[in-house]
Design a protein around this motif. Structure first.
Motif, short mmCIF file in Angstrom:
data_model
loop_
_atom_site.label_atom_id
_atom_site.label_comp_id
_atom_site.label_asym_id
_atom_site.label_seq_id
_atom_site.Cartn_x
_atom_site.Cartn_y
_atom_site.Cartn_z
N UNK A 17 32.36 37.52 55.27
CA UNK A 17 33.20 36.37 55.61
C UNK A 17 32.81 35.15 54.79
N UNK A 18 31.52 34.90 54.67
CA UNK A 18 31.06 33.73 53.90
C UNK A 18 31.37 33.89 52.42
N UNK A 19 31.14 35.09 51.88
CA UNK A 19 31.35 35.28 50.45
C UNK A 19 32.82 35.29 50.06
N UNK A 20 33.72 35.53 51.01
CA UNK A 20 35.14 35.47 50.66
C UNK A 20 35.59 34.04 50.37
N UNK A 21 34.87 33.07 50.89
CA UNK A 21 35.20 31.66 50.66
C UNK A 21 34.56 31.11 49.38
N UNK A 22 33.58 31.82 48.84
CA UNK A 22 32.91 31.39 47.60
C UNK A 22 33.65 31.97 46.41
N UNK A 23 34.19 31.11 45.57
CA UNK A 23 35.01 31.58 44.46
C UNK A 23 34.50 31.02 43.14
N UNK A 24 34.81 31.75 42.08
CA UNK A 24 34.50 31.32 40.72
C UNK A 24 35.84 31.10 40.02
N UNK A 25 36.13 29.88 39.58
CA UNK A 25 37.39 29.65 38.86
C UNK A 25 37.37 30.33 37.48
N UNK A 26 38.47 30.94 37.12
CA UNK A 26 38.60 31.62 35.84
C UNK A 26 39.70 30.95 35.02
N UNK A 27 39.58 30.97 33.70
CA UNK A 27 40.59 30.27 32.89
C UNK A 27 41.96 30.97 32.89
#
Length: 92
Positions: A17-27
């Motif tokens: 659940x926590x890791x679904x909210x952590x995102x890495x923006x991609x170009x």
């Protein structure tokens, strides 16, 4: 089910659940979630049956409306054409 497995399943569910909210923006795309790392850790830590059960509970929580997915939750979220890739198909 042993207490140790239940505790490990609970910890892994919380990490999902926590890791679904952590995102890495991609170009080129909009983002990628850190959640894939936790999904790949489930089987070695919990085994086949318990990792399936953990993911099933995660999906049930999302279907019943808790905002556990990257962009929310609920039955309408699952019925979207993109199911989870909402940001990839948004109009600009």
């Amino acid at each position: 089910m042993k207490t140790k497995k239940v505790v490990l399943m609970s910890i892994m569910l919380a990490l999902l659940i926590i890791s679904s909210k952590l995102i890495i923006p991609l170009p080129l795309l909009d983002f990628i979630s850190i959640q894939i790392i936790i999904v790949y850790m489930l089987y070695p830590i919990l085994g086949k049956y318990h990792s399936f059960l953990t993911l099933f509970i995660y999906l049930l929580l999302g279907i019943f409306g808790l905002p556990v997915f990257a962009s929310g939750g609920g039955i309408l979220y699952i019925l979207r054409l993109s199911f989870g890739n909402y940001h990839l198909f948004k109009l600009k």
